[in-house]
Design a protein around this motif. Structure first.
Motif, PDB file in Angstrom:
ATOM      1  N   TYR A 236     149.776 129.786  33.423  1.00  0.00           N
ATOM      2  CA  TYR A 236     148.685 129.445  32.510  1.00  0.00           C
ATOM      3  C   TYR A 236     149.057 129.901  31.101  1.00  0.00           C
ATOM      4  N   TYR A 238     147.942 129.210  28.154  1.00  0.00           N
ATOM      5  CA  TYR A 238     146.857 129.562  27.234  1.00  0.00           C
ATOM      6  C   TYR A 238     146.558 131.057  27.299  1.00  0.00           C
ATOM      7  N   SER A 263     155.286 132.773  27.639  1.00  0.00           N
ATOM      8  CA  SER A 263     154.209 131.785  27.768  1.00  0.00           C
ATOM      9  C   SER A 263     154.756 130.448  28.262  1.00  0.00           C
ATOM     10  N   TYR A 265     154.523 126.335  28.978  1.00  0.00           N
ATOM     11  CA  TYR A 265     154.127 125.258  28.061  1.00  0.00           C
ATOM     12  C   TYR A 265     152.662 124.886  28.255  1.00  0.00           C
ATOM     13  N   ASP A 266     151.946 124.870  27.163  1.00  0.00           N
ATOM     14  CA  ASP A 266     150.558 124.406  27.121  1.00  0.00           C
ATOM     15  C   ASP A 266     150.405 123.677  25.794  1.00  0.00           C
ATOM     16  N   GLU A 267     150.213 122.365  25.845  1.00  0.00           N
ATOM     17  CA  GLU A 267     150.211 121.571  24.622  1.00  0.00           C
ATOM     18  C   GLU A 267     149.131 121.998  23.630  1.00  0.00           C
ATOM     19  N   ASN A 268     148.072 122.637  24.116  1.00  0.00           N
ATOM     20  CA  ASN A 268     146.981 123.034  23.228  1.00  0.00           C
ATOM     21  C   ASN A 268     147.339 124.233  22.354  1.00  0.00           C
ATOM     22  N   TRP A 270     150.914 125.464  22.220  1.00  0.00           N
ATOM     23  CA  TRP A 270     152.360 125.625  22.152  1.00  0.00           C
ATOM     24  C   TRP A 270     152.851 125.804  20.711  1.00  0.00           C
TER      25      TRP A 270
END
Length: 355
Positions: A236, A238, A263, A265-268, A270
């Motif tokens: 997660y 985020y 971390s 990958y989280d497009e929100n 990154w």
């Protein structure tokens, strides 16, 4: 055969509203194309006292693309054209907003204990906040009375309470106790709330919930919640990013950098994660701040933030890029004139590097 009324025929039409391959696709019946919203209306023609059909119609209206065309379409429907609550307000989006509320209210009028209608009305009010956030909270509270184990409403209610720390924390805890599928998200959002109490101006701790705000001001509880979110869902991104941001505020830079580097990958988040990761690398290893890799990362981050119109982060990236460029300039002693040094001095002063 004629036009047949009654719940049996209304139910058949309502089932057709759900019998589709993807959202807002249509099916052909008797040579006529019927979209889900049309099926709901046909159901109500056969049984106007069908609460489920009213609620379903409200959901379909919620799903329509907000805009002038939608407002005109809804205002022109036979079902709504004589309803002043829907048609009188000509302000953009108001027809759609009021039409959905009208449908949920009709469902509640028919079935006062219709949990879904109360919940959807509350969600719709929150979506168009302000000024209807109070209406949304009241609807969510009604849901908690009718169904205390409703897994979604406690989370939504916590978010709606916002800066009211005491009420929001209680709602997050109730949502967590129900063990929903998105448990890691709940812990992360609770941590977000608690992290807002960390390193604030003095007046912040004299406001409402002052004792709780002071209790959470160390950041310990927020970090525990982020850790719990990561424990439940190790990928997660985020939660890792937000934990890193909190550690950075607490001046625990090595730990923060570790969060940014680990971390997923989280497009929100990154792009922000890349920015803060590189900024901390430069802070902890300043002799590498002028590296080509660092320079390229700041350029990429800046480009992405301009694309997403995230102006606050753009400003931060611009500052770090300026610092990075200056690192390169300092290495170019040959050919630099006195005027160049003066200009560089002014530049450094503007970005907070007076010394």
């Amino acid at each position: 055969m004629g036009f047949r009324k009654g719940r049996q025929y209304a139910t058949t039409w309502l089932e057709r509203a759900d019998n589709r391959g993807y959202l807002h696709s249509y099916q052909t019946i008797g040579g006529i194309q019927y979209y889900p919203i049309d099926c709901c209306i046909e159901a109500l023609k056969r049984d106007p006292e069908y609460a489920e059909a009213w609620c379903k119609l409200g959901l379909e209206i919620k799903g329509m693309k907000a805009g002038e065309d939608t407002d005109k379409k809804l205002a022109g429907m036979d079902l709504f054209k004589d309803e002043p609550k829907i048609t009188d307000n000509k302000q953009l989006h108001r027809t759609q907003i009021n039409a959905a509320v009208f449908c949920f209210d009709k469902a509640i009028e028919i079935e006062p204990k219709n949990v879904e209608a109360w919940y959807q009305k509350g969600s719709w009010a929150i979506h168009w906040q302000p000024p209807n956030i109070t209406d949304g909270i009241e609807c969510f509270l009604e849901v908690t009375k009718l169904d205390p184990k409703h897994k979604a409403v406690w989370f939504d209610l916590a978010n709606a309470y916002g800066s009211s720390v005491g009420k929001a924390v209680k709602c997050y805890d109730k949502a967590i106790a129900l063990l929903p599928d998105n448990l890691h998200v709940l812990y992360a959002k609770k941590a977000d709330l608690l992290s807002k109490c960390v390193k604030q101006p003095g007046y912040f701790y004299r406001d409402t919930d002052s004792d709780l705000r002071k209790k959470y001001s160390s950041g310990k509880d927020a970090l525990m919640c982020y850790d719990k979110a990561i424990e439940i869902e190790p990928t997660y991104g985020y939660a890792s990013y937000k934990k890193g941001m909190l550690l950075e505020r607490l001046s625990r830079y090595e730990e923060a950098l570790e969060c940014f580097e680990n971390s997923s990958y989280d497009e929100n988040v990154w792009n922000s994660n890349q920015l803060h990761k590189q900024a901390l690398r430069d802070k902890l290893k300043p002799n590498e701040a002028g590296s080509t890799e660092s320079f390229e990362i700041y350029c990429d981050v800046l480009k992405n933030f301009f694309k997403d119109n995230e102006l606050s982060e753009v400003e931060y990236a611009r500052k770090k890029l300026n610092e990075n460029i200056l690192q390169h300039i300092h290495k170019l002693d040959d050919g630099i004139e006195e005027d160049d040094y003066y200009e560089m001095g002014e530049w450094l002063q503007k970005i907070g590097r007076e010394k």
